[in-house]
Design a protein around this motif. Structure first.
Motif, PDB file in Angstrom:
ATOM      1  N   ARG A  94     -10.520   5.683   5.873  1.00 45.38           N
ATOM      2  CA  ARG A  94      -9.234   6.161   6.398  1.00 45.38           C
ATOM      3  C   ARG A  94      -8.613   5.055   7.253  1.00 45.38           C
ATOM      4  O   ARG A  94      -9.289   4.444   8.071  1.00 45.38           O
ATOM      5  N   ILE A  95      -7.319   4.801   7.042  1.00 45.75           N
ATOM      6  CA  ILE A  95      -6.647   3.777   7.837  1.00 45.75           C
ATOM      7  C   ILE A  95      -5.623   4.390   8.785  1.00 45.75           C
ATOM      8  O   ILE A  95      -4.940   3.657   9.505  1.00 45.75           O
ATOM      9  N   TYR A 133      -7.275  -1.675  -2.777  1.00 46.95           N
ATOM     10  CA  TYR A 133      -6.045  -0.913  -2.994  1.00 46.95           C
ATOM     11  C   TYR A 133      -5.915   0.204  -1.953  1.00 46.95           C
ATOM     12  O   TYR A 133      -6.876   0.531  -1.249  1.00 46.95           O
ATOM     13  N   ASP A 134      -4.736   0.789  -1.879  1.00 49.70           N
ATOM     14  CA  ASP A 134      -4.463   1.893  -0.960  1.00 49.70           C
ATOM     15  C   ASP A 134      -4.177   3.166  -1.735  1.00 49.70           C
ATOM     16  O   ASP A 134      -3.655   3.127  -2.854  1.00 49.70           O
ATOM     17  N   LEU A 169     -13.622   4.582   0.084  1.00 49.60           N
ATOM     18  CA  LEU A 169     -12.377   4.303   0.791  1.00 49.60           C
ATOM     19  C   LEU A 169     -12.536   4.711   2.247  1.00 49.60           C
ATOM     20  O   LEU A 169     -13.202   5.701   2.554  1.00 49.60           O
ATOM     21  N   THR A 228      -0.111   5.044  -4.489  1.00 50.99           N
ATOM     22  CA  THR A 228      -1.264   4.154  -4.579  1.00 50.99           C
ATOM     23  C   THR A 228      -0.842   2.768  -5.055  1.00 50.99           C
ATOM     24  O   THR A 228       0.151   2.624  -5.770  1.00 50.99           O
ATOM     25  N   THR A 229      -1.620   1.783  -4.656  1.00 52.41           N
ATOM     26  CA  THR A 229      -1.439   0.426  -5.169  1.00 52.41           C
ATOM     27  C   THR A 229      -2.501   0.108  -6.225  1.00 52.41           C
ATOM     28  O   THR A 229      -2.518  -0.989  -6.757  1.00 52.41           O
ATOM     29  N   VAL A 260      -2.426   7.043  -0.602  1.00 53.51           N
ATOM     30  CA  VAL A 260      -1.842   7.916   0.419  1.00 53.51           C
ATOM     31  C   VAL A 260      -1.703   9.291  -0.212  1.00 53.51           C
ATOM     32  O   VAL A 260      -1.031   9.444  -1.236  1.00 53.51           O
ATOM     33  N   SER A 293     -12.782   0.052   0.496  1.00 56.19           N
ATOM     34  CA  SER A 293     -13.573  -0.847   1.325  1.00 56.19           C
ATOM     35  C   SER A 293     -14.844  -1.326   0.636  1.00 56.19           C
ATOM     36  O   SER A 293     -15.345  -2.407   0.930  1.00 56.19           O
ATOM     37  N   ASP A 310      -3.969   8.247   4.792  1.00 52.84           N
ATOM     38  CA  ASP A 310      -3.930   6.905   4.194  1.00 52.84           C
ATOM     39  C   ASP A 310      -5.351   6.377   4.063  1.00 52.84           C
ATOM     40  O   ASP A 310      -6.109   6.389   5.041  1.00 52.84           O
ATOM     41  N   TRP A 311      -5.682   5.885   2.877  1.00 55.19           N
ATOM     42  CA  TRP A 311      -7.025   5.393   2.572  1.00 55.19           C
ATOM     43  C   TRP A 311      -6.957   3.990   1.983  1.00 55.19           C
ATOM     44  O   TRP A 311      -6.013   3.650   1.292  1.00 55.19           O
ATOM     45  N   LYS A 312      -7.990   3.183   2.258  1.00 51.11           N
ATOM     46  CA  LYS A 312      -8.068   1.822   1.711  1.00 51.11           C
ATOM     47  C   LYS A 312      -9.460   1.604   1.136  1.00 51.11           C
ATOM     48  O   LYS A 312     -10.459   1.925   1.777  1.00 51.11           O
TER      49      LYS A 312
END
Length: 136
Positions: free
Chosen positions: A134-135, A59-60, A132, A71-72, A62, A38, A34-36
């Motif tokens: 990692r979350i 956005y995210d 991005l 993704t968003t 995965v 940044s 999962d990535w966001k």
């Protein structure tokens, strides 16, 4: 004759041990997760002063082991939220589940470490990199 007979199995072993690598990376393990978003590069257009700007509500993405992604990133413009992906020669190609979409689907991987992923639209010349984190 004995040397020739011995040479045949050796050549056969060499042939079957060679890999057929067409540029596709077989295990993009660092990408999976999962990535966001940044940070994003902000460029003045000349390419001389790019600056990383923090993003507060990014956005995210995965990426799953079975080559599916979610993704968003494009929800607001297309309603598309996922599909499948491949990684070849450090380029992520996204194939969306939405038909007839014009969403950019190729992203160059500039860097991919355990906790950071830097990508950019392959059709963009400068100032398009996104960082991005990692979350999970």
């Amino acid at each position: 004759i004995m040397k020739k007979l011995l040479l045949i199995p050796v050549l056969f072993l060499l042939l079957i041990s060679c890999s057929n690598n067409s540029g596709e990376e077989s295990q993009p393990n660092l990408l999976i997760g999962d990535w966001k978003l940044s940070e994003k590069i902000i460029d003045d257009g000349g390419g001389t002063n790019p600056v990383w700007m923090p993003i507060t509500d990014g956005y995210d993405f995965v990426f799953l082991e079975d080559n599916k992604f979610y993704t968003t990133k494009f929800l607001g413009t297309s309603g598309c939220a996922g599909g499948t992906y491949t990684v070849v020669n450090s380029v992520i190609t996204l194939t969306f589940y939405c038909p007839n979409t014009t969403i950019p689907n190729k992203f160059k991987i500039y860097s991919n470490t355990a906790n950071e992923l830097i990508i950019g639209n392959i059709n963009c010349d400068e100032g398009c990199e996104e960082k991005l984190k990692r979350i999970n």
